[in-house]
Design a protein around this motif. Structure first.
Motif, PDB file in Angstrom:
ATOM      1  N   ASP A  29       0.827  -1.211   0.000  1.00  0.00           N
ATOM      2  CA  ASP A  29       0.000   0.000   0.000  1.00  0.00           C
ATOM      3  C   ASP A  29       0.864   1.267   0.000  1.00  0.00           C
ATOM      4  O   ASP A  29       0.605   2.211   0.724  1.00  0.00           O
ATOM      5  CB  ASP A  29      -0.963  -0.014   1.180  1.00  0.00           C
ATOM      6  CG  ASP A  29      -2.111   0.963   1.012  1.00  0.00           C
ATOM      7  OD1 ASP A  29      -2.486   1.264  -0.148  1.00  0.00           O
ATOM      8  OD2 ASP A  29      -2.621   1.446   2.041  1.00  0.00           O
ATOM      9  N   ARG A  30       1.971   1.233  -0.778  1.00  0.00           N
ATOM     10  CA  ARG A  30       2.900   2.356  -0.977  1.00  0.00           C
ATOM     11  C   ARG A  30       3.728   2.711   0.263  1.00  0.00           C
ATOM     12  O   ARG A  30       4.340   3.756   0.335  1.00  0.00           O
ATOM     13  CB  ARG A  30       2.194   3.589  -1.523  1.00  0.00           C
ATOM     14  CG  ARG A  30       1.565   3.351  -2.881  1.00  0.00           C
ATOM     15  CD  ARG A  30       1.220   4.636  -3.580  1.00  0.00           C
ATOM     16  NE  ARG A  30       0.680   4.380  -4.900  1.00  0.00           N
ATOM     17  CZ  ARG A  30       1.403   4.237  -6.007  1.00  0.00           C
ATOM     18  NH1 ARG A  30       2.707   4.330  -5.941  1.00  0.00           N
ATOM     19  NH2 ARG A  30       0.835   3.999  -7.166  1.00  0.00           N
ATOM     20  N   ARG A  31       3.778   1.818   1.236  1.00  0.00           N
ATOM     21  CA  ARG A  31       4.664   2.021   2.385  1.00  0.00           C
ATOM     22  C   ARG A  31       6.050   1.448   2.119  1.00  0.00           C
ATOM     23  O   ARG A  31       6.942   1.544   2.953  1.00  0.00           O
ATOM     24  CB  ARG A  31       4.059   1.394   3.640  1.00  0.00           C
ATOM     25  CG  ARG A  31       2.805   2.142   4.098  1.00  0.00           C
ATOM     26  CD  ARG A  31       2.126   1.376   5.175  1.00  0.00           C
ATOM     27  NE  ARG A  31       1.658   0.120   4.542  1.00  0.00           N
ATOM     28  CZ  ARG A  31       1.097  -0.876   5.186  1.00  0.00           C
ATOM     29  NH1 ARG A  31       0.941  -0.817   6.465  1.00  0.00           N
ATOM     30  NH2 ARG A  31       0.688  -1.958   4.544  1.00  0.00           N
ATOM     31  N   ALA A  32       6.202   0.869   0.942  1.00  0.00           N
ATOM     32  CA  ALA A  32       7.484   0.320   0.512  1.00  0.00           C
ATOM     33  C   ALA A  32       7.492   0.297  -1.006  1.00  0.00           C
ATOM     34  O   ALA A  32       6.437   0.364  -1.655  1.00  0.00           O
ATOM     35  CB  ALA A  32       7.672  -1.091   1.062  1.00  0.00           C
ATOM     36  N   TYR A  54       9.169   2.451   4.488  1.00  0.00           N
ATOM     37  CA  TYR A  54       8.769   3.538   5.374  1.00  0.00           C
ATOM     38  C   TYR A  54       8.581   2.996   6.783  1.00  0.00           C
ATOM     39  O   TYR A  54       7.928   1.981   6.981  1.00  0.00           O
ATOM     40  CB  TYR A  54       7.478   4.203   4.897  1.00  0.00           C
ATOM     41  CG  TYR A  54       7.108   5.385   5.755  1.00  0.00           C
ATOM     42  CD1 TYR A  54       7.889   6.525   5.767  1.00  0.00           C
ATOM     43  CD2 TYR A  54       5.999   5.338   6.582  1.00  0.00           C
ATOM     44  CE1 TYR A  54       7.574   7.610   6.571  1.00  0.00           C
ATOM     45  CE2 TYR A  54       5.669   6.421   7.390  1.00  0.00           C
ATOM     46  CZ  TYR A  54       6.467   7.547   7.370  1.00  0.00           C
ATOM     47  OH  TYR A  54       6.149   8.624   8.171  1.00  0.00           O
ATOM     48  N   GLU A  55       9.200   3.668   7.749  1.00  0.00           N
ATOM     49  CA  GLU A  55       9.074   3.302   9.159  1.00  0.00           C
ATOM     50  C   GLU A  55       8.169   4.329   9.838  1.00  0.00           C
ATOM     51  O   GLU A  55       8.621   5.419  10.195  1.00  0.00           O
ATOM     52  CB  GLU A  55      10.440   3.321   9.838  1.00  0.00           C
ATOM     53  CG  GLU A  55      11.467   2.390   9.225  1.00  0.00           C
ATOM     54  CD  GLU A  55      12.821   2.570   9.881  1.00  0.00           C
ATOM     55  OE1 GLU A  55      12.914   2.453  11.127  1.00  0.00           O
ATOM     56  OE2 GLU A  55      13.775   2.839   9.149  1.00  0.00           O
ATOM     57  N   PRO A  56       6.879   4.012  10.030  1.00  0.00           N
ATOM     58  CA  PRO A  56       5.956   5.016  10.577  1.00  0.00           C
ATOM     59  C   PRO A  56       6.311   5.476  11.990  1.00  0.00           C
ATOM     60  O   PRO A  56       6.129   6.642  12.326  1.00  0.00           O
ATOM     61  CB  PRO A  56       4.588   4.326  10.543  1.00  0.00           C
ATOM     62  CG  PRO A  56       4.858   2.890  10.306  1.00  0.00           C
ATOM     63  CD  PRO A  56       6.214   2.765   9.714  1.00  0.00           C
ATOM     64  N   GLN A  59       8.997   7.863  11.463  1.00  0.00           N
ATOM     65  CA  GLN A  59       8.642   8.810  10.403  1.00  0.00           C
ATOM     66  C   GLN A  59       9.830   9.048   9.466  1.00  0.00           C
ATOM     67  O   GLN A  59      10.223  10.182   9.197  1.00  0.00           O
ATOM     68  CB  GLN A  59       8.129  10.132  10.984  1.00  0.00           C
ATOM     69  CG  GLN A  59       6.858   9.951  11.752  1.00  0.00           C
ATOM     70  CD  GLN A  59       6.287  11.267  12.241  1.00  0.00           C
ATOM     71  OE1 GLN A  59       6.996  12.238  12.474  1.00  0.00           O
ATOM     72  NE2 GLN A  59       4.985  11.298  12.390  1.00  0.00           N
ATOM     73  N   TRP A  61      12.272   7.005   6.053  1.00  0.00           N
ATOM     74  CA  TRP A  61      12.466   5.959   5.063  1.00  0.00           C
ATOM     75  C   TRP A  61      13.845   5.363   5.233  1.00  0.00           C
ATOM     76  O   TRP A  61      14.789   6.061   5.602  1.00  0.00           O
ATOM     77  CB  TRP A  61      12.364   6.529   3.646  1.00  0.00           C
ATOM     78  CG  TRP A  61      10.970   6.847   3.222  1.00  0.00           C
ATOM     79  CD1 TRP A  61      10.293   8.016   3.437  1.00  0.00           C
ATOM     80  CD2 TRP A  61      10.080   6.004   2.515  1.00  0.00           C
ATOM     81  NE1 TRP A  61       9.034   7.945   2.903  1.00  0.00           N
ATOM     82  CE2 TRP A  61       8.878   6.715   2.326  1.00  0.00           C
ATOM     83  CE3 TRP A  61      10.181   4.697   2.017  1.00  0.00           C
ATOM     84  CZ2 TRP A  61       7.785   6.161   1.658  1.00  0.00           C
ATOM     85  CZ3 TRP A  61       9.090   4.158   1.353  1.00  0.00           C
ATOM     86  CH2 TRP A  61       7.909   4.887   1.180  1.00  0.00           C
TER      87      TRP A  61
END
Length: 140
Positions: A29-32, A54-56, A59, A61
């Motif tokens: 879902d576009r987090r990677a 992406y590491e939420p 915050q 990448w």
């Protein structure tokens, strides 16, 4: 794309030139995403992958590069984007000496981005650019 032949050396700057494709595939879902790089030129061919996650919680990448010639992952660089410019930093080794790595991403236009990598042997006081690539989107 151009790559410095012998980074952080006393030898004169010799740039190797390549052209080819970068294919970006979104994941999770576009987090990677994963980038498949396939370029060639008079000095050879580079086939590589770059995994971007992406590491939420942090915050940020992480960008991890692997040259398919040896199949080894390089240490990740970490950072993010501000005002259309991405800045990523990390630690690595060149030969047997520790270095800092800086990776910059600049959106030149809606369909063009510039990528630049630099190494520092003095803890980040000075930087030597060793990789410059300009990607242009091909609309299908």
């Amino acid at each position: 794309m151009r790559v410095l032949a012998d980074p952080l050396s006393e030898s004169p700057d010799e740039w190797l030139r390549f052209s080819g494709t970068s294919t970006v595939r979104p994941l999770a879902d576009r987090r990677a995403n994963v980038v498949e790089l396939d370029v060639s030129g008079p000095d050879g061919r580079i086939e590589a992958l770059n995994l971007r996650l992406y590491e939420p919680q942090a915050q940020r990448w992480s960008l991890t590069f692997v040259n398919l010639r040896d199949g080894l992952l390089t240490p990740a660089v970490y950072g993010g984007f501000r005002d259309g410019v991405g800045e990523f930093y990390g630690d690595d080794e060149l030969g047997d000496r520790p270095i800092k790595v800086r990776f910059l991403v600049d959106q030149v236009s809606k369909d063009e981005a510039r990528f630049e990598q630099a190494f520092s042997a003095d803890g980040g006081t000075t930087w030597e650019t060793n990789w410059v690539a300009v990607d242009r989107r091909i609309r299908r």
